[in-house]
Write an enzyme that holds these catalytic residues in place. Structure first.
Site, PDB file in Angstrom:
ATOM      1  N   TYR A 182      -7.687   0.667   0.019  1.00  0.00           N
ATOM      2  CA  TYR A 182      -7.349   0.385   1.415  1.00  0.00           C
ATOM      3  C   TYR A 182      -6.794   1.658   2.027  1.00  0.00           C
ATOM      4  CZ  TYR A 182      -4.964  -1.712   5.458  1.00  0.00           C
ATOM      5  OH  TYR A 182      -4.535  -2.031   6.730  1.00  0.00           O
TER       6      TYR A 182
ATOM      7  N   ASP B  10      -5.800   9.910  -0.414  1.00  0.00           N
ATOM      8  CA  ASP B  10      -4.890   9.061   0.340  1.00  0.00           C
ATOM      9  C   ASP B  10      -3.690   8.777  -0.553  1.00  0.00           C
ATOM     10  OD1 ASP B  10      -3.467   7.106   1.580  1.00  0.00           O
ATOM     11  OD2 ASP B  10      -5.178   5.835   2.073  1.00  0.00           O
TER      12      ASP B  10
ATOM     13  N   LYS C 189       4.676   6.073   4.459  1.00  0.00           N
ATOM     14  CA  LYS C 189       5.715   5.378   3.699  1.00  0.00           C
ATOM     15  C   LYS C 189       6.914   6.259   3.329  1.00  0.00           C
ATOM     16  CE  LYS C 189       2.215   2.110   2.118  1.00  0.00           C
ATOM     17  NZ  LYS C 189       2.402   0.770   2.618  1.00  0.00           N
TER      18      LYS C 189
HETATM   19  N1  PMP Z   1      -3.392   4.061   2.843  1.00  0.00           N
HETATM   20  C1  PMP Z   1      -2.853   3.375   1.839  1.00  0.00           C
HETATM   21  C2  PMP Z   1      -3.139   3.801   0.437  1.00  0.00           C
HETATM   22  C3  PMP Z   1      -2.039   2.279   2.082  1.00  0.00           C
HETATM   23  O1  PMP Z   1      -1.518   1.588   1.059  1.00  0.00           O
HETATM   24  C4  PMP Z   1      -1.769   1.910   3.416  1.00  0.00           C
HETATM   25  C5  PMP Z   1      -0.878   0.735   3.774  1.00  0.00           C
HETATM   26  N2  PMP Z   1      -0.385  -0.018   2.781  1.00  0.00           N
HETATM   27  C6  PMP Z   1      -2.357   2.656   4.438  1.00  0.00           C
HETATM   28  C7  PMP Z   1      -3.147   3.735   4.120  1.00  0.00           C
HETATM   29  C8  PMP Z   1      -2.105   2.310   5.876  1.00  0.00           C
HETATM   30  O2  PMP Z   1      -0.802   2.612   6.225  1.00  0.00           O
HETATM   31  P1  PMP Z   1      -0.113   1.904   7.481  1.00  0.00           P
HETATM   32  O3  PMP Z   1       0.096   0.474   7.094  1.00  0.00           O
HETATM   33  O4  PMP Z   1       1.156   2.671   7.669  1.00  0.00           O
HETATM   34  O5  PMP Z   1      -1.039   2.058   8.631  1.00  0.00           O
END
Ligand code: PMP
Length: 430
Positions: free
Chosen positions: A146, A241, A269
Site C-alpha cells: 500500500y 516506500d 509517520k
Molecule cells: N506508504 C505506506 C507504506 C503506508 O503504510 C502508508 C499509510 N499507512 C502510506 C504510504 C500512506 O500514508 P498516509 O496515510 O500518510 O497518506
C-alpha cells in the site's frame, strides 16, 4: 471484564451522522473485526484511554508514527514551543533546513528531500518526479503493498481496501490504473516478465522494502537486490516506500540495514513525530527536476509547517540516543518470544512475522511471503482475538492485515501484561 463502552458508542453514533462511516480513515471503523470502535480521549506513553475511562496498552501507535509512545514529553513541548511562535507562515523557516539535514544525514541516498503532508502525497509526488526524469509513464507496484490512496496506486491495494474486500477502488479511471503494472511481492520471475514486456516504458518500481500493509511480510533474500538490478538494466528508477520502515528499522531505514540504495525514498509517520507529514527525496539529479529548480510541479500550503518540523526534530533527536534501537528491539524480542512460546504451548496455528519493532500475528499454518499467502490467514479468528484482547486492555490494529508497533514507551511490565492477555485471548478465540 466486560468494559463499559457507553460513551464511545454514543459519540460514534453521533459521528456517523456527519462523517462517512463515523471516521476519517476507513480502518478505524472496525469493519475488519466487527463491533463498535472505541473513541479515544487521550494517550500517554504506551497507553490509550477511551472516553469511558478504559485503558489499553497500544500496539497500533497511530499506525506507526508513535515510536516514542503517546504524548512523548520532549515532542509535546517542542510542538507547544513552536506553536507559541506561530502555526504556519508559508515562508521558509530554519527548522525545515534542520529536519532536512537530519533526514539526509540518516539516509545518505536522500541527497535532497521535500516535505509534504502525508505518505500519500510523498508517493504520488515521487512517482511524478520519476516520470519527469525518465520521460516514461508506467510504474510497477507489488500486489498487497500500500502506498496511499492516489489514483494510480489504488490498484488491488492491500490494507484497508483489502479488509473491506474491495479489490480496487471505485472512482479510479481505468486509464489511470492501466499505467500501473502489478507483480506479486517477493517474486522476481514475475517482475522479470513485467520488464520483458514493458521495460522501456517503466519509469519506476515502487516497493515497501518490508511489506507491512498485508500484515508484516519481510522481503525474501535477494528480492530487493534483484529489483534493484532489473531497474538498473532497464533504466527505471527504484522507489523505496519507507513510510513505515523509515526511522523504525534503525535510523537509516531498511535501505541502511539491507545496504541497498534506492533512487528515491518516501517517508512519513515517524519523521513527523505524530504530526501530519510525508517526505520524498533521493538522487540530486532527479530531485533537481522539482519546482522551483525544474519542470516537475509539486507544492503545498502547509508543507514543512513549523509544528510538524518541531515534532520531527524532537523525535529524530530522541532516536539518535545511543542504544535506542537496541532497547526497542530487546523489548520487542521479549514480546515475540513470549507469543511464540504461548502459541506452541496452546498448540495454536499461528505464524509470527516481524522486522525490528514491527510484527503481525497471522492465524494459519502458511508463512506469508506475498499477498496471496497473506490472505490465507484466518481473519475471523483474528477478529475474535482482537476483541478478546480489547476486553483485557490491549489494543492491536483492528485488522489481520496490518502491522503491530512496539514503542520505546512500552515497559517490561506492559510486555508481561500483554503476554498474559494474549494467552487468555488465544484460548478465548479458539
Ligand atoms: N506508504 C505506506 C507504506 C503506508 O503504510 C502508508 C499509510 N499507512 C502510506 C504510504 C500512506 O500514508 P498516509 O496515510 O500518510 O497518506
Amino acid at each position: 471484564m466486560p468494559r463499559n463502552t457507553e460513551r464511545s458508542r454514543e459519540i460514534f453514533e453521533r459521528a456517523v451522522g456527519y462523517l462517512p462511516g463515523g471516521v476519517n480513515s476507513p480502518v478505524r471503523s472496525f469493519r475488519g473485526v466487527g463491533g463498535d470502535p472505541i473513541v479515544v480521549a487521550s494517550g500517554a506513553g504506551s497507553k490509550l484511554r477511551d472516553v469511558d475511562g478504559n485503558e489499553y496498552t497500544d500496539y497500533c501507535g497511530s499506525w506507526g508514527p508513535l515510536i516514542l509512545g503517546h504524548a512523548a514529553p520532549d515532542v509535546v513541548s517542542a510542538v507547544q514551543e513552536a506553536a507559541s511562535r506561530g502555526l504556519t507562515f508559508g515562508v521558509a523557516t530554519e527548522g525545515e533546513a534542520t529536519l532536512a539535514r537530519l533526514v539526509c544525514e540518516a539516509m545518505p541516498s536522500m541527497q535532497l528531500v521535500r516535505f509534504v503532508n502525508s505518505g500519500t502525497e510523498a508517493t504520488m509526488s515521487a512517482i511524478r518526479v520519476a516520470r519527469g526524469f525518465t520521460g516514461r509513464s508506467k510504474i510497477v507496484k507489488f500486489d498487497g503493498c500500500y502506498h496511499g490512496h492516489s489514483d494510480g496506486l489504488l490498484v488491488q491495494a492491500g490494507s484497508g481496501v483489502a479488509t473491506l474486500s474491495l479489490p480496487d477502488s471505485a472512482g479510479v479511471p481505468e486509464s489511470y490504473a492501466a499505467e500501473t503494472l502489478l507483480a506479486p511481492y517477493n517474486d522476481l520471475d514475475a517482475l522479470t516478465e513485467v520488464f520483458e514486456h514493458y521495460g522501456s516504458e517503466i519509469a519506476a518500481v515502487i516497493v515497501e522494502p518490508v511489506a507491512a500493509n498485508m500484515g508484516v511480510v519481510p522481503p525474501l533474500e535477494g528480492f530487493l537486490e534483484g529489483v534493484r538490478t532489473l531497474c538498473d538494466d532497464n533504466g527505471s528508477l527504484l522507489i523505496f516506500d519507507e513510510v513505515i520502515t523509515g526511522f523504525r528499522v534503525g535510523l537509516g531505514g531498511f535501505q541502511g540495514a539491507a545496504g541497498i540504495t534506492p533512487d528515491l525514498t518516501c517517508l512519513g509517520k515517524v519523521v513527523g513525530g505524530g504530526m501530519p507529514v510525508g517526505a520524498y527525496g533521493g538522487r540530486a539529479d532527479v530531485m533537481q527536476l522539482i519546482a522551483p529548480l525544474g519542470p516537475v510541479y509539486q507544492a503545498g500550503t502547509l508543507s514543512g509547517n513549523p509544528l510538524t518540523v518541531a515534532a520531527g526534530i524532537a523525535t529524530l533527536t530522541a532516536l539518535q540516543r545511543p542504544g535506542f534501537y537496541e532497547e526497542l528491539d530487546r523489548k520487542t524480542t521479549a514480546l515475540l518470544d513470549g507469543i511464540t512460546n504461548v502459541g506452541m504451548r496452546l498448540e495454536v496455528d499461528l505464524v509470527l512475522n516481524s522486522v525490528a519493532s514491527l510484527f503481525t500475528v497471522f492465524f494459519g499454518t502458511i508463512a506469508p511471503v506475498d499477498y496471496t499467502t497473506a490472505r490465507t490467514a484466518d481473519a475471523q479468528r483474528y477478529a475474535r482475538f482482537f476483541h478478546a484482547l480489547l476486553d483485557r486492555g490491549v489494543y492491536f490494529p483492528p485488522s489481520q492485515f496490518e502491522a503491530c508497533f512496539v514503542s520505546a514507551a512500552h515497559t517490561d511490565a506492559d510486555i508481561a501484561q500483554t503476554l498474559g492477555a494474549i494467552e487468555e485471548s488465544l484460548v478465548e478465540s479458539r
